[in-house]
Design a protein around this motif. Sequence first.
Motif, PDB file in Angstrom:
ATOM      1  N   MET A   1       0.846  -1.177   0.000  1.00 21.45           N
ATOM      2  CA  MET A   1       0.000   0.000   0.000  1.00 21.45           C
ATOM      3  C   MET A   1       0.894   1.245   0.000  1.00 21.45           C
ATOM      4  N   PRO A   2       0.657   2.207  -0.950  1.00 29.49           N
ATOM      5  CA  PRO A   2       1.512   3.398  -1.017  1.00 29.49           C
ATOM      6  C   PRO A   2       1.259   4.328   0.168  1.00 29.49           C
ATOM      7  N   THR A   3       2.328   4.962   0.633  1.00 28.03           N
ATOM      8  CA  THR A   3       2.184   5.937   1.710  1.00 28.03           C
ATOM      9  C   THR A   3       2.173   7.334   1.105  1.00 28.03           C
ATOM     10  N   MET A   4       1.362   8.179   1.702  1.00 30.43           N
ATOM     11  CA  MET A   4       1.267   9.554   1.203  1.00 30.43           C
ATOM     12  C   MET A   4       2.124  10.448   2.070  1.00 30.43           C
ATOM     13  N   LYS A   5       2.834  11.328   1.426  1.00 28.03           N
ATOM     14  CA  LYS A   5       3.734  12.234   2.115  1.00 28.03           C
ATOM     15  C   LYS A   5       3.407  13.662   1.690  1.00 28.03           C
ATOM     16  N   ILE A   6       3.324  14.560   2.644  1.00 29.39           N
ATOM     17  CA  ILE A   6       3.073  15.975   2.327  1.00 29.39           C
ATOM     18  C   ILE A   6       4.414  16.641   2.059  1.00 29.39           C
ATOM     19  N   VAL A   7       4.503  17.298   0.923  1.00 25.27           N
ATOM     20  CA  VAL A   7       5.730  17.962   0.515  1.00 25.27           C
ATOM     21  C   VAL A   7       5.443  19.456   0.380  1.00 25.27           C
ATOM     22  N   LYS A   8       6.288  20.272   0.969  1.00 22.55           N
ATOM     23  CA  LYS A   8       6.158  21.726   0.822  1.00 22.55           C
ATOM     24  C   LYS A   8       6.977  22.162  -0.380  1.00 22.55           C
ATOM     25  N   GLU A   9       6.347  22.929  -1.256  1.00 24.01           N
ATOM     26  CA  GLU A   9       7.047  23.483  -2.416  1.00 24.01           C
ATOM     27  C   GLU A   9       6.823  24.983  -2.431  1.00 24.01           C
ATOM     28  N   GLU A  10       7.814  25.689  -2.871  1.00 25.00           N
ATOM     29  CA  GLU A  10       7.668  27.134  -3.026  1.00 25.00           C
ATOM     30  C   GLU A  10       7.774  27.485  -4.500  1.00 25.00           C
ATOM     31  N   GLU A  11       6.949  28.408  -4.911  1.00 28.38           N
ATOM     32  CA  GLU A  11       7.006  28.907  -6.279  1.00 28.38           C
ATOM     33  C   GLU A  11       6.730  30.396  -6.238  1.00 28.38           C
ATOM     34  N   MET A  12       7.502  31.157  -6.964  1.00 25.56           N
ATOM     35  CA  MET A  12       7.311  32.602  -6.992  1.00 25.56           C
ATOM     36  C   MET A  12       6.351  32.945  -8.124  1.00 25.56           C
ATOM     37  N   LEU A  13       5.329  33.708  -7.779  1.00 25.40           N
ATOM     38  CA  LEU A  13       4.370  34.187  -8.771  1.00 25.40           C
ATOM     39  C   LEU A  13       4.628  35.673  -8.982  1.00 25.40           C
ATOM     40  N   ILE A  14       4.683  36.077 -10.220  1.00 26.74           N
ATOM     41  CA  ILE A  14       4.950  37.482 -10.547  1.00 26.74           C
ATOM     42  C   ILE A  14       3.711  38.083 -11.188  1.00 26.74           C
ATOM     43  N   ILE A  15       3.303  39.223 -10.670  1.00 30.30           N
ATOM     44  CA  ILE A  15       2.171  39.953 -11.242  1.00 30.30           C
ATOM     45  C   ILE A  15       2.712  41.226 -11.863  1.00 30.30           C
ATOM     46  N   LYS A  16       2.522  41.385 -13.134  1.00 31.23           N
ATOM     47  CA  LYS A  16       2.909  42.625 -13.805  1.00 31.23           C
ATOM     48  C   LYS A  16       1.671  43.522 -13.845  1.00 31.23           C
ATOM     49  N   VAL A  17       1.645  44.499 -12.961  1.00 30.11           N
ATOM     50  CA  VAL A  17       0.504  45.404 -12.869  1.00 30.11           C
ATOM     51  C   VAL A  17       0.522  46.324 -14.084  1.00 30.11           C
ATOM     52  N   LYS A  18      -0.586  46.336 -14.790  1.00 28.63           N
ATOM     53  CA  LYS A  18      -0.671  47.121 -16.021  1.00 28.63           C
ATOM     54  C   LYS A  18      -1.281  48.491 -15.737  1.00 28.63           C
ATOM     55  N   PRO A  19      -0.895  49.502 -16.510  1.00 29.74           N
ATOM     56  CA  PRO A  19      -1.476  50.834 -16.323  1.00 29.74           C
ATOM     57  C   PRO A  19      -2.995  50.775 -16.447  1.00 29.74           C
ATOM     58  N   GLY A  20      -3.662  51.469 -15.555  1.00 35.50           N
ATOM     59  CA  GLY A  20      -5.117  51.538 -15.614  1.00 35.50           C
ATOM     60  C   GLY A  20      -5.827  50.541 -14.725  1.00 35.50           C
ATOM     61  N   TRP A  21      -5.117  49.596 -14.129  1.00 34.40           N
ATOM     62  CA  TRP A  21      -5.772  48.662 -13.214  1.00 34.40           C
ATOM     63  C   TRP A  21      -6.272  49.432 -12.002  1.00 34.40           C
ATOM     64  N   ARG A  22      -7.445  49.093 -11.530  1.00 30.49           N
ATOM     65  CA  ARG A  22      -8.078  49.802 -10.428  1.00 30.49           C
ATOM     66  C   ARG A  22      -8.186  48.915  -9.191  1.00 30.49           C
ATOM     67  N   LYS A  23      -8.401  49.560  -8.047  1.00 29.09           N
ATOM     68  CA  LYS A  23      -8.565  48.799  -6.808  1.00 29.09           C
ATOM     69  C   LYS A  23      -9.778  47.880  -6.934  1.00 29.09           C
ATOM     70  N   GLY A  24      -9.646  46.707  -6.344  1.00 28.39           N
ATOM     71  CA  GLY A  24     -10.718  45.722  -6.401  1.00 28.39           C
ATOM     72  C   GLY A  24     -10.570  44.726  -7.535  1.00 28.39           C
ATOM     73  N   MET A  25      -9.741  45.035  -8.533  1.00 27.05           N
ATOM     74  CA  MET A  25      -9.528  44.094  -9.640  1.00 27.05           C
ATOM     75  C   MET A  25      -8.833  42.848  -9.098  1.00 27.05           C
ATOM     76  N   LYS A  26      -9.233  41.679  -9.610  1.00 26.29           N
ATOM     77  CA  LYS A  26      -8.676  40.418  -9.125  1.00 26.29           C
ATOM     78  C   LYS A  26      -7.790  39.788 -10.192  1.00 26.29           C
ATOM     79  N   VAL A  27      -6.646  39.249  -9.738  1.00 27.67           N
ATOM     80  CA  VAL A  27      -5.731  38.509 -10.599  1.00 27.67           C
ATOM     81  C   VAL A  27      -5.706  37.080 -10.055  1.00 27.67           C
ATOM     82  N   THR A  28      -6.086  36.102 -10.899  1.00 32.85           N
ATOM     83  CA  THR A  28      -6.212  34.715 -10.445  1.00 32.85           C
ATOM     84  C   THR A  28      -5.148  33.835 -11.087  1.00 32.85           C
ATOM     85  N   PHE A  29      -4.493  33.044 -10.258  1.00 35.57           N
ATOM     86  CA  PHE A  29      -3.577  32.002 -10.719  1.00 35.57           C
ATOM     87  C   PHE A  29      -4.286  30.675 -10.450  1.00 35.57           C
TER      88      PHE A  29
END
Length: 137
Positions: A1-29
């Motif tokens: 029976m396979p054992t499950m292991k929790i692995v922590k991974e880190e990944e950097m997400l970059i958001i390039k904010v474009k001119p004209g974006w307003r407060k409240g706008m959502k960026v989804t990954f």
Amino acid sequence: MPTMKIVKEEEMLIIKVKPGWRKGMKVTFEGMGNETPGTHPADIIFVIVEKRHPLFTTKGDDLELSIEITLLNALIGCTLSIPLLGGENMSLTIDDIIQPGYEKIIVGQGMPKSKEQRNRGNLIIKFVVKFPTELTD
């Protein structure tokens, strides 16, 4: 029976904010959030907030700028150096008598419009007249 292991991974997400974006706008990954055994990875959602600018305030696509001038300049006119959003300055000559509520509108020098990158709002200049505390003869 396979054992499950929790692995922590880190990944950097970059958001390039474009001119004209307003407060409240959502960026989804999609699928970039936590994942637990037997479930799909969660989405990460960033919500845009506005940082207060030291000179300008926003009103929709327009920018407002308050400029302090002396009573003398309000009465006889003057030429002012006006800061623009991009860091440059423009020269503005006022020939009118500046009364309470007087505004000068510079077309096309406001916030970029997110869906119309070539179009911008206006820069609305509001004048604050500095009155002298005493008068000489």
